[in-house]
Enzyme design. Structure first.
Site, PDB file in Angstrom:
ATOM      1  N   ARG A 152       6.771 -80.753 -60.209  1.00  0.00           N
ATOM      2  CA  ARG A 152       5.386 -81.162 -59.956  1.00  0.00           C
ATOM      3  C   ARG A 152       5.090 -82.554 -60.531  1.00  0.00           C
ATOM      4  O   ARG A 152       4.612 -83.441 -59.811  1.00  0.00           O
ATOM      5  CB  ARG A 152       4.428 -80.143 -60.592  1.00  0.00           C
ATOM      6  CG  ARG A 152       4.243 -78.895 -59.780  1.00  0.00           C
ATOM      7  CD  ARG A 152       3.316 -77.952 -60.512  1.00  0.00           C
ATOM      8  NE  ARG A 152       3.999 -77.392 -61.670  1.00  0.00           N
ATOM      9  CZ  ARG A 152       4.502 -76.169 -61.698  1.00  0.00           C
ATOM     10  NH1 ARG A 152       4.370 -75.379 -60.676  1.00  0.00           N
ATOM     11  NH2 ARG A 152       5.132 -75.715 -62.768  1.00  0.00           N
ATOM     12  N   ILE A 153       5.375 -82.747 -61.824  1.00  0.00           N
ATOM     13  CA  ILE A 153       5.004 -84.015 -62.462  1.00  0.00           C
ATOM     14  C   ILE A 153       5.942 -85.143 -62.012  1.00  0.00           C
ATOM     15  O   ILE A 153       5.493 -86.229 -61.645  1.00  0.00           O
ATOM     16  CB  ILE A 153       4.991 -83.859 -64.006  1.00  0.00           C
ATOM     17  CG1 ILE A 153       3.936 -82.829 -64.396  1.00  0.00           C
ATOM     18  CG2 ILE A 153       4.714 -85.196 -64.696  1.00  0.00           C
ATOM     19  CD1 ILE A 153       3.974 -82.357 -65.829  1.00  0.00           C
ATOM     20  N   CYS A 231       7.216 -87.430 -72.068  1.00  0.00           N
ATOM     21  CA  CYS A 231       5.921 -86.735 -72.083  1.00  0.00           C
ATOM     22  C   CYS A 231       6.147 -85.307 -71.583  1.00  0.00           C
ATOM     23  O   CYS A 231       5.267 -84.722 -70.935  1.00  0.00           O
ATOM     24  CB  CYS A 231       4.902 -87.459 -71.207  1.00  0.00           C
ATOM     25  SG  CYS A 231       4.399 -89.038 -71.875  1.00  0.00           S
ATOM     26  N   ASP A 257       5.291 -88.567 -76.438  1.00  0.00           N
ATOM     27  CA  ASP A 257       4.089 -87.743 -76.571  1.00  0.00           C
ATOM     28  C   ASP A 257       4.434 -86.432 -77.276  1.00  0.00           C
ATOM     29  O   ASP A 257       3.557 -85.702 -77.705  1.00  0.00           O
ATOM     30  CB  ASP A 257       3.528 -87.445 -75.162  1.00  0.00           C
ATOM     31  CG  ASP A 257       2.219 -86.668 -75.208  1.00  0.00           C
ATOM     32  OD1 ASP A 257       1.366 -87.005 -76.058  1.00  0.00           O
ATOM     33  OD2 ASP A 257       2.044 -85.736 -74.404  1.00  0.00           O
ATOM     34  N   GLU A 262       6.366 -80.380 -84.140  1.00  0.00           N
ATOM     35  CA  GLU A 262       5.025 -80.975 -83.998  1.00  0.00           C
ATOM     36  C   GLU A 262       4.043 -80.305 -84.955  1.00  0.00           C
ATOM     37  O   GLU A 262       4.024 -79.081 -85.022  1.00  0.00           O
ATOM     38  CB  GLU A 262       4.537 -80.823 -82.547  1.00  0.00           C
ATOM     39  CG  GLU A 262       5.335 -81.674 -81.600  1.00  0.00           C
ATOM     40  CD  GLU A 262       4.913 -81.524 -80.128  1.00  0.00           C
ATOM     41  OE1 GLU A 262       3.872 -80.892 -79.863  1.00  0.00           O
ATOM     42  OE2 GLU A 262       5.629 -82.037 -79.260  1.00  0.00           O
ATOM     43  N   HIS A 280       0.862 -85.226 -78.441  1.00  0.00           N
ATOM     44  CA  HIS A 280       0.950 -84.234 -77.346  1.00  0.00           C
ATOM     45  C   HIS A 280      -0.340 -84.237 -76.510  1.00  0.00           C
ATOM     46  O   HIS A 280      -1.026 -83.223 -76.391  1.00  0.00           O
ATOM     47  CB  HIS A 280       1.233 -82.841 -77.912  1.00  0.00           C
ATOM     48  CG  HIS A 280       1.913 -81.943 -76.926  1.00  0.00           C
ATOM     49  ND1 HIS A 280       2.919 -81.079 -77.270  1.00  0.00           N
ATOM     50  CD2 HIS A 280       1.732 -81.778 -75.589  1.00  0.00           C
ATOM     51  CE1 HIS A 280       3.315 -80.410 -76.201  1.00  0.00           C
ATOM     52  NE2 HIS A 280       2.608 -80.822 -75.167  1.00  0.00           N
ATOM     53  N   GLY A 282      -0.513 -85.162 -73.220  1.00  0.00           N
ATOM     54  CA  GLY A 282      -0.268 -85.165 -71.774  1.00  0.00           C
ATOM     55  C   GLY A 282      -1.368 -84.500 -70.963  1.00  0.00           C
ATOM     56  O   GLY A 282      -1.864 -85.042 -69.984  1.00  0.00           O
ATOM     57  N   ALA A 283      -1.778 -83.307 -71.397  1.00  0.00           N
ATOM     58  CA  ALA A 283      -2.754 -82.546 -70.611  1.00  0.00           C
ATOM     59  C   ALA A 283      -4.168 -82.708 -71.154  1.00  0.00           C
ATOM     60  O   ALA A 283      -5.093 -82.033 -70.690  1.00  0.00           O
ATOM     61  CB  ALA A 283      -2.366 -81.079 -70.620  1.00  0.00           C
TER      62      ALA A 283
HETATM   63  P1  NAD Z   1       8.287 -78.189 -62.850  1.00  0.00           P
HETATM   64  O1  NAD Z   1       8.855 -76.834 -63.138  1.00  0.00           O
HETATM   65  O2  NAD Z   1       7.393 -78.353 -61.676  1.00  0.00           O
HETATM   66  O3  NAD Z   1       9.492 -79.246 -62.728  1.00  0.00           O
HETATM   67  C1  NAD Z   1      10.601 -79.275 -63.592  1.00  0.00           C
HETATM   68  C2  NAD Z   1      11.776 -79.790 -62.791  1.00  0.00           C
HETATM   69  O4  NAD Z   1      12.889 -79.945 -63.684  1.00  0.00           O
HETATM   70  C3  NAD Z   1      12.231 -78.829 -61.684  1.00  0.00           C
HETATM   71  O5  NAD Z   1      12.235 -79.480 -60.425  1.00  0.00           O
HETATM   72  C4  NAD Z   1      13.652 -78.433 -62.091  1.00  0.00           C
HETATM   73  O6  NAD Z   1      14.502 -78.276 -60.960  1.00  0.00           O
HETATM   74  C5  NAD Z   1      14.060 -79.626 -62.940  1.00  0.00           C
HETATM   75  N1  NAD Z   1      15.168 -79.329 -63.852  1.00  0.00           N
HETATM   76  C6  NAD Z   1      15.425 -78.177 -64.518  1.00  0.00           C
HETATM   77  N2  NAD Z   1      16.564 -78.298 -65.234  1.00  0.00           N
HETATM   78  C7  NAD Z   1      17.028 -79.558 -64.994  1.00  0.00           C
HETATM   79  C8  NAD Z   1      18.169 -80.263 -65.442  1.00  0.00           C
HETATM   80  N3  NAD Z   1      19.065 -79.694 -66.258  1.00  0.00           N
HETATM   81  N4  NAD Z   1      18.340 -81.536 -65.004  1.00  0.00           N
HETATM   82  C9  NAD Z   1      17.435 -82.121 -64.182  1.00  0.00           C
HETATM   83  N5  NAD Z   1      16.348 -81.480 -63.688  1.00  0.00           N
HETATM   84  C10 NAD Z   1      16.146 -80.211 -64.108  1.00  0.00           C
HETATM   85  O7  NAD Z   1       7.550 -78.635 -64.209  1.00  0.00           O
HETATM   86  P2  NAD Z   1       6.391 -79.724 -64.356  1.00  0.00           P
HETATM   87  O8  NAD Z   1       5.077 -79.030 -64.209  1.00  0.00           O
HETATM   88  O9  NAD Z   1       6.715 -80.915 -63.547  1.00  0.00           O
HETATM   89  O10 NAD Z   1       6.544 -80.066 -65.922  1.00  0.00           O
HETATM   90  C11 NAD Z   1       7.617 -80.881 -66.400  1.00  0.00           C
HETATM   91  C12 NAD Z   1       7.625 -80.904 -67.920  1.00  0.00           C
HETATM   92  O11 NAD Z   1       6.401 -81.438 -68.423  1.00  0.00           O
HETATM   93  C13 NAD Z   1       7.761 -79.534 -68.581  1.00  0.00           C
HETATM   94  O12 NAD Z   1       8.607 -79.669 -69.712  1.00  0.00           O
HETATM   95  C14 NAD Z   1       6.369 -79.244 -69.092  1.00  0.00           C
HETATM   96  O13 NAD Z   1       6.410 -78.368 -70.188  1.00  0.00           O
HETATM   97  C15 NAD Z   1       5.948 -80.635 -69.495  1.00  0.00           C
HETATM   98  N6  NAD Z   1       4.494 -80.795 -69.651  1.00  0.00           N
HETATM   99  C16 NAD Z   1       4.061 -81.527 -70.733  1.00  0.00           C
HETATM  100  C17 NAD Z   1       2.719 -81.713 -70.938  1.00  0.00           C
HETATM  101  C18 NAD Z   1       2.234 -82.505 -72.131  1.00  0.00           C
HETATM  102  O14 NAD Z   1       1.174 -82.204 -72.629  1.00  0.00           O
HETATM  103  N7  NAD Z   1       2.952 -83.526 -72.575  1.00  0.00           N
HETATM  104  C19 NAD Z   1       1.798 -81.154 -70.031  1.00  0.00           C
HETATM  105  C20 NAD Z   1       2.269 -80.459 -68.898  1.00  0.00           C
HETATM  106  C21 NAD Z   1       3.628 -80.284 -68.723  1.00  0.00           C
END
Ligand code: NAD
Length: 530
Positions: A152-153, A231, A257, A262, A280, A282-283
């Site tokens: 997603r991100i 992040c 981030d 933490e 932290h 991000g959200a």
């Molecule tokens: P998501 O599940 O939509 O996407 C994660 C992607 O990583 C998937 O497409 C998956 O195929 C890929 N992936 C898994 N293992 C992998 C590997 N070994 N090598 C390469 N790619 C791999 O998740 P998202 O919603 O995009 O979130 C991504 C990250 O951001 C997560 O760690 C989430 O916890 C973090 N996040 C952080 C904050 C913050 O406050 N900083 C907020 C929201 C999400």
């Protein structure tokens, strides 16, 4: 009938308003409760809405006699004891989508801030300095942006990179080229990404595979002057290796981030001018907080009034009676999936599931979803649930086939999972003993009697005298206690091979695993967590 809901962490106003609007709901907002206080009142409530501060431990949940739903406004559910909740039949829901845009935008803020030294320059001006030469930065235009993780991100990051005239390249072994055709991103190997990128940003969950994915070896491959952005989650980048890479001049700047611990304490990275950080955040936007608040409020009311279950982390959308009957099968199905990905790897394209015997009397769709959830959780982390698992599989162009058979072989009921990975096919067969005890009874040609729970070591070895004894010695030396052990054998090219599956009482250290792998008759050893 009136239901009672407790909101025990601060929740966006619109979320609270949705709950209060339901006439048949009585809503209490009581934040900052201590564990003992929560234990005293939780038995009055049918649902609880939390963020990350409220800890729903086993002992708290034991008091929650009426609780049916736990709603987490946000993604991570590590503050909820999922096993205890599931055992008590409590639905746990999260809101995986509400944070995406905010986290993407924060990543861009951090990337641009580190490229132009904005926090450092701002501090300097506030100190009365006017030092323009010191803060010369780097343009984004024409630069290569390496995006690790295209979920997603990651995908939102790519869209915005194109607007800046950057060249985005991405690494995600679980995403198909087809699903990215219109996105403007080139999929590359991790090595290529590390070598080519001027900026590297990570957007993967923290899993066994992604822990320290950016380590000293990865930094060696990078260009001098690269920028690193995290992040996502602490632990994806090896902090010590990043520190060394900054000191050596390999990394020009890092924007963080998140940290392994933490808030970070005595973390040497914080002393470096080249590192910019946020706590932290991000959200942390009003919009994201509102998005997750609205989503969780809607989900919790829908679940209480039987209007449907969305984004449940621990149960599929089934009525209570079907769930009761299917529960042991769901448990087996999910464990088969988890075992498969951790043992054979996750770059599969075709999943064929064969159901045999007793189980074919039931609705099979939830079981197939449970298998997909199990297959994808080691890859996507805690954002996979019973609702989004089929969509995530589709996004990854994974073909799923389901069939039933009345032909019974050695078992009166079974689930057979045959998965295609890079031209290979691997089979895992599971059954229930005594109607509720899950067992893995076949892995490819090996017949077993393996209990798929907890920490499991899977060892592929040449079958020779003394192997089992030596395995026991190595584990004993590393203070790892064996709880159960099973062994299957097969003959190939005049040699006999064995697959040894060991359940352990405690975690297996990388050192113990390395020692096992170094013992000659052992061809491979892996740790699988079920
Ligand atoms: P998501 O599940 O939509 O996407 C994660 C992607 O990583 C998937 O497409 C998956 O195929 C890929 N992936 C898994 N293992 C992998 C590997 N070994 N090598 C390469 N790619 C791999 O998740 P998202 O919603 O995009 O979130 C991504 C990250 O951001 C997560 O760690 C989430 O916890 C973090 N996040 C952080 C904050 C913050 O406050 N900083 C907020 C929201 C999400």
């Amino acid at each position: 009938m009136k239901f009672k809901v407790l909101v025990s962490d601060p929740l966006g106003e619109r979320g609270v308003a949705i709950l209060k609007k339901e006439k048949a709901l009585e809503v209490d907002v009581k934040t900052g409760l201590k564990e003992e206080e929560l234990k005293k009142i939780i038995d009055q409530y049918d649902a609880i809405v939390v963020r990350s501060a409220t800890k729903l431990t086993k002992s708290v949940l034991e008091q929650a006699k009426k609780l049916r739903v736990i709603g987490r406004a946000g993604v991570g559910v590590d503050n909820v004891d999922l096993e205890a909740a599931t055992k008590q039949g409590i639905i746990v829901m999260n809101t995986p989508e509400g944070n995406t845009i905010s986290t993407c935008e924060h990543t861009w803020s951090m990337l641009m801030a580190v490229a132009r030294n904005i926090p450092q320059a701002s501090q300097s001006v506030k100190k009365g300095e006017w030092n323009r030469g010191k803060f010369t930065g780097s343009e984004l235009y024409g630069k290569t942006l390496g995006v690790i993780g295209l979920g997603r991100i990651g995908r939102q990051i790519v869209t915005r990179a194109l607007v800046f005239g950057m060249q985005p390249i991405g690494y995600d072994p679980y995403i198909s080229k087809d699903s990215l055709r219109q996105s403007g991103i080139t999929l590359v190997t991790l090595e290529e990404l590390l070598k080519k990128s001027h900026f590297i940003t990570v957007h993967v969950p923290l899993t066994e595979q992604t822990k320290n994915i950016i380590n000293a070896k990865a930094f060696e491959l990078m260009q001098k002057g690269v920028y690193i952005i995290n992040c996502a989650r602490g632990g994806i980048i090896d902090e010590k290796a990043l520190y060394d890479a900054i000191l050596s001049g390999k990394v020009r700047g890092a924007a963080l981030d998140v940290f392994t611990s933490e808030p970070p304490k005595n973390n040497p990275l914080l002393a470096l001018d080249q590192v910019i950080t946020t706590p932290h955040l991000g959200a942390a936007t009003e919009e994201a907080q509102e998005n997750v608040a609205v989503a969780v409020a809607q989900q919790v009311t829908d679940a209480l009034f039987d209007r449907g279950i969305k984004d449940a982390v621990n149960v599929p959308s089934l009525d209570a009676e079907s769930f009761r009957v299917l529960k042991p099968w769901l448990n087996l199905a999910e464990r088969l999936g988890r075992f498969y990905t951790q043992y054979f790897g996750g770059s599969f394209k075709k999943v064929s599931i064969r159901y045999g015997g007793e189980v074919t009397k039931y609705k099979l769709e939830p079981l197939t979803i449970a298998i997909l959830k199990g297959l994808l959780t080691p890859i996507c982390g805690e954002t996979v649930n019973f609702v989004n698992a089929p969509t995530l599989a589709r996004e990854r162009s994974i073909e799923v086939n389901e069939s039933r058979t009345t032909q019974i072989g050695d078992f009166s009921n079974f689930i057979e999972l045959e998965v295609g990975t890079n031209g290979d096919k691997n089979v895992v067969l599971g059954t229930l003993f005594g109607d509720h005890d899950p067992r893995i009874v076949r892995v490819n040609e090996f017949r077993l009697d393996a209990v798929p729970t907890g920490v499991v070591i899977v060892i592929h070895n040449e079958d020779q005298p003394g192997v089992v004894g030596q395995i026991g010695t190595i584990l004993g030396k590393n203070k790892i206690n064996i709880a159960e052990m099973t062994l299957g054998r097969m003959k190939k090219a005049k040699k006999t091979f064995a697959l040894t599956v060991i359940n352990t009482d405690n975690d297996v250290s990388p050192k113990a695993l390395k020692e096992l792998k170094a013992f000659k008759p052992i061809i491979d050893a892996k740790v699988v967590k079920l």
